[in-house]
Design a protein around this motif. Structure first.
Motif, PDB file in Angstrom:
ATOM      1  N   PHE A  99       2.072  -3.471  -3.683  1.00  0.00           N
ATOM      2  CA  PHE A  99       0.653  -3.336  -3.359  1.00  0.00           C
ATOM      3  C   PHE A  99       0.395  -2.131  -2.448  1.00  0.00           C
TER       4      PHE A  99
ATOM      5  N   ALA B 283      -1.217  -9.903  -0.897  1.00  0.00           N
ATOM      6  CA  ALA B 283      -2.437  -9.093  -0.961  1.00  0.00           C
ATOM      7  C   ALA B 283      -3.660  -9.950  -0.650  1.00  0.00           C
TER       8      ALA B 283
ATOM      9  N   VAL C 169      -2.627  -5.829   3.109  1.00  0.00           N
ATOM     10  CA  VAL C 169      -1.342  -6.238   2.563  1.00  0.00           C
ATOM     11  C   VAL C 169      -0.405  -6.574   3.713  1.00  0.00           C
TER      12      VAL C 169
ATOM     13  N   TYR D  46      -8.547  -3.988  -4.782  1.00  0.00           N
ATOM     14  CA  TYR D  46      -7.735  -5.117  -4.354  1.00  0.00           C
ATOM     15  C   TYR D  46      -6.799  -5.549  -5.476  1.00  0.00           C
TER      16      TYR D  46
END
Length: 671
Positions: free
Chosen positions: A202, A434, A383, A194
C-alpha cells in the motif's frame, strides 16, 4: 538518438517556444552567459522567477538594456533583490527585473543616491516611475552586477508580463548555450486512492534507473492495482554542478499523452503551489534531482499543464487496455536537449474480500503481529506497517516472497469491528493495514490486542483546532482539500539541551512534540502553539526549534501569544522550546575595501540560538562612534573606517541576537 532526431521529436511534441519571433536576443551581459539556476526551478515552497547568471565571482560587470524601454521601478533593500531595477519594454510586451546589483548607472543612480542621502540610510527605497522619467535604449548600460541582498556575485535576470506574472526568458529567445542533456535520477509510483497497491504494498515505491542505447529504463516492471501517479527526478547540471529546472516534460501511456507540463509562465499568486508540482520532500533529498509530479491535483491552478483537466496523469489499472502497458516520460531542457525514459506497467487486480485471521500463530510465520513500525498518512488514506519478531531465515531471494492479500477485522475505540484491506508478507513477517481517513479512527484502532493506529484527529476542508497537553494546532478552512488524520505526540518528555561544550547550551523548556503527518504539504498554513513549562524568565528568550531525524535542533521562528509560542507551517514536524541566553560570537576577520562602503573592518558573527540581528551593530574606534553595516548573506558585520584615522587604534563592536542577547569584541588594529 542524434541531434536532428531530437529536434524533430521536440518540435512534434511542442517543446520549442516561439522565441524566433523576437529575433536574436540582446543578453544583459557581454561576458560568457552561464546559468546557475533557471526559470520555475524548485525553491521549496515557491518557484524561482528568473535566470541567475554567473558573473565570474566578481562584481561590477555592466548590465545592458535588452531593448528600448523605460525604468518603471527601482528598489534598494537589505535583503531580497538588494539593488533591484525594473525596466518596461513595450516592444516585447514585457518587464525585465535585474536583482542583486552593485549599483545603478546614470541619472537613476544619481536620483537614488540623493534619496538615500536624504534618508540617512543605505536601503529602504522602492520608487515607481512613469515612462518619460528614465527612458533607456537597447544596449545602454543601466547598472552593474553585484551581490546585494543575497550572494554570491551573480545577476538575477527576470522577465514578467506587465501584471508582474513571471515569464520564461526562453520565450524571448534567451537560451544559454547548452549541449549537455538533462538526466533522470529515480522513478516513483505513489498511490492516488485508498487501497491502491504498488508491487504488493500500500506504500509508494522508488525505482532505480539505467541507460541503454541512450535511453533511460526503469529497473523491473512495476505492478499496480487501483489508481496511481508517477513521479520522476530530473535535473540538468550543464556541466557546472548546479541543478537546473527544465522547459517541458510529458507522460505517454501506451502512446497516448496523459499530461504535459510546460514551464513558461505563472503568477506570484499561485507560486505557493510549487510543492504540488514538485514533490517537496523528495526534491529536498540528496541524489534525487527535482522530483516532478506527473499528475495534476484538482486544486492546481498553475498554467504549466493548463490544457489538461484535474487528475490528468493518474493511471487507473482498471482502465488499462492490456495486462502490460508501455509508458514513456520525455523531457527537454532550455538548451534544446532531450531525454526519454521507457518502462512497462503490469496490471494486477486484487480481491480484498478474503478474510484473513491474525488471531493465532501459524507455524514459522508467527503471523500475529507484535509491533507497529511505521504509520504513514497520505491524502488518500493511512497505512500501518506491523511486524512480528520471528523471521523466516531460509528464504534468500526477494522475488519469492509469499504475499497474502485479503481483509481483516479491526476494532475502533468504541469496539466496533471494521473490515479493512491487508497484505501479509511471509518472508518479512510484515502486515500492512490500509485505513480510510475517517472520523471512526480518531480514538485509534486495534488488531487483536495490538493498537495498530494511535489516537488521531480527523481533519477535512472545514478545518479544526486540535490539542494535546501543551500543544495546539489550528487548521483553518481549506487548509487541506483532502481529509487527513493528524496526530500530536510527545516523543521525548525530557529532551537534551541544545548546543555543544564549545558553544554552550540552550536549556529545553518543553517536550519534543511530533506533529503528523510530516510527509504532506498543506494547502494553507496550520497555526501551531506550544506552551513552555515551568518557566519564570523572560518569554522573549524562548524559541521554537525544529528537531531533525538525527535529533539536531535548528531555530524555527515564532511569536509570543499569551504565554504560548506560536508559528505557522505547511507540514508537520518535531518541535521543542529552548531558552536562548547565549550572545552572538564575534571574531575579527579582515580589513578590505568594500565596493559600496569603502574602507571597512569585517567581523564574522554567529549565534547558537535564534540568529544574529545583522543591523544591530554598534561600533566605536578609539571611543568615537562609527557607522556599521552588514552583509545579509555572508554573515559579516562591517565597521566603516573614517578617513584620516591613525594606527594603531581600538575597535569595539557590539552585536545583538533576536533573543536580545548582546555580544561584544574589542580588537586592537596596528596595521
Amino acid at each position: 538518438m542524434d541531434k536532428f532526431k531530437l529536434l524533430a521529436w521536440a518540435l512534434a511534441l511542442g517543446f520549442l517556444s516561439h522565441s524566433s519571433a523576437f529575433g536574436e536576443p540582446r543578453w544583459p551581459l557581454d561576458i560568457e552567459i552561464s546559468q546557475s539556476s533557471s526559470f520555475a526551478e524548485f525553491r521549496g515552497m515557491r518557484f524561482h522567477a528568473g535566470l541567475d547568471l554567473r558573473t565570474k565571482q566578481t562584481n561590477g560587470f555592466p548590465v545592458y538594456a535588452i531593448e528600448d524601454g523605460f525604468i518603471s521601478r527601482a528598489s534598494v533593500q537589505f535583503t531580497g533583490y538588494g539593488y533591484g531595477l525594473y525596466i518596461d519594454h513595450p516592444k516585447l510586451n514585457a518587464r525585465v527585473v535585474y536583482g542583486h546589483l552593485k549599483c545603478f548607472n546614470g541619472p537613476i543612480q544619481d536620483y537614488i543616491s540623493d534619496k538615500l542621502k536624504a534618508k540617512g540610510a543605505r536601503h529602504g527605497i522602492n520608487e515607481f516611475f512613469k515612462s518619460d522619467r528614465f527612458p533607456v535604449k537597447k544596449g545602454q548600460i543601466v547598472a552593474y552586477t553585484g551581490e546585494s541582498g543575497a550572494g554570491p556575485s551573480h545577476l538575477h535576470f527576470e522577465m514578467r508580463r506587465f501584471n508582474d506574472d513571471p515569464i520564461a526568458p526562453c520565450q524571448f529567445g534567451f537560451r544559454p548555450k547548452d549541449d549537455i542533456p538533462p538526466s533522470f535520477y529515480k522513478f516513483y509510483i505513489e498511490p492516488m486512492e485508498y487501497g491502491a497497491v504498488i508491487d504488493n504494498s500500500f506504500f509508494g515505491k522508488t525505482y532505480s534507473l539505467y541507460k541503454k542505447k541512450g535511453l533511460f529504463k526503469v529497473s523491473g516492471q512495476p505492478e499496480i492495482s487501483g489508481k496511481v501517479g508517477m513521479q520522476i527526478g530530473i535535473a540538468d547540471t550543464n556541466g557546472m554542478g548546479n541543478k537546473y529546472g527544465i522547459e517541458s516534460i510529458s507522460l505517454l501511456l501506451n502512446g497516448e499523452k496523459l499530461i504535459q507540463r510546460k514551464f513558461y509562465q505563472y503568477s506570484y499568486d499561485n507560486t505557493r503551489e510549487c510543492p504540488f508540482v514538485f514533490d517537496y520532500f523528495k526534491s529536498n533529498m540528496t541524489g534525487t534531482g527535482y522530483v516532478i509530479n506527473m499528475f495534476k491535483y484538482p486544486f492546481e491552478t498553475l498554467p504549466f499543464a493548463q490544457d489538461y483537466p484535474a487528475w490528468s496523469g493518474v493511471i487507473d489499472s482498471k482502465k488499462l487496455a492490456t495486462d502490460t502497458v508501455p509508458f514513456e516520460i520525455s523531457s527537454y531542457d532550455y538548451g534544446s536537449n532531450g531525454i526519454i525514459l521507457n518502462g512497462t506497467l503490469k496490471r494486477a487486480e486484487y480481491d480484498f474480500a478474503k478474510l484473513m485471521d491474525f488471531s493465532k500463530n501459524d507455524g514459522p510465520h508467527n503471523n500475529s503481529p507484535h509491533s507497529v513500525t511505521k504509520i504513514e498518512t497520505t491524502f488518500f488514506g493511512t497505512v500501518a506497517l506491523c511486524q512480528s519478531p520471528i523471521y523466516i531465515k531460509y528464504v534468500k531471494k526477494p522475488d519469492i516472497i509469499n504475499y497474502s492479500k485479503g481483509c481483516t477485522e479491526v476494532k475502533d475505540s468504541l469496539g466496533r469491528l471494521h473490515l479493512i484491506p491487508c497484505i501479509f508478507a511471509s518472508y518479512h513477517n510484515t502486515l500492512e493495514l490500509a485505513f480510510r481517513n475517517e472520523p471512526c479512527w480518531e480514538g485509534g484502532a486495534w488488531l487483536n490486542d495490538l493498537q495498530v493506529l494511535p489516537k488521531n484527529f480527523y481533519i477535512d476542508s472545514n478545518g479544526r483546532k486540535i490539542a494535546e497537553d501543551a500543544i495546539e494546532v489550528e487548521f483553518k478552512k481549506d487548509t487541506v482539500h483532502f481529509p487527513i488524520m493528524a496526530r500530536l505526540t510527545n516523543v521525548n518528555d525530557k529532551p537534551a539541551d541544545g548546543g555543544t561544550n564549545r558553544d554552550g547550551f540552550l536549556k529545553a523548556y518543553s517536550a519534543i512534540w511530533k506533529f503528523d503527518p510530516d510527509n504532506l504539504i498543506f494547502d494553507k498554513e496550520a497555526v501551531v502553539k506550544i506552551k513552555p513549562r515551568a518557566y519564570n524568565g523572560d518569554i522573549k528568550k524562548l524559541g521554537v526549534y525544529n528537531v531533525n531525524n538525527s535529533g539536531k535542533y535548528s531555530h524555527n521562528g515564532e511569536e509570543v501569544d499569551n504565554g504560548w509560542l506560536k508559528f505557522t507551517t505547511r507540514s508537520g514536524g518535531r518541535y521543542v522550546i529552548l531558552e536562548d541566553l547565549i550572545p552572538p560570537a564575534i571574531t575579527y576577520a579582515r580589513h578590505f575595501t568594500h565596493y559600496q562602503l569603502g574602507n571597512v573592518y569585517a567581523f564574522k558573527c554567529s549565534d547558537l540560538g535564534e540568529g544574529v540581528s545583522w543591523l544591530s551593530g554598534i561600533a566605536t574606534i578609539n571611543g568615537q562612534k562609527v557607522e556599521t553595516y552588514a552583509d545579509s548573506d555572508h554573515k559579516e558585520v562591517y565597521v566603516l573606517i573614517p578617513k584620516g584615522i591613525k594606527l594603531p587604534h581600538k575597535v569595539k563592536l557590539s552585536v545583538s541576537d533576536y533573543a536580545g542577547n548582546t555580544g561584544s569584541i574589542t580588537s586592537t588594529i596596528s596595521k
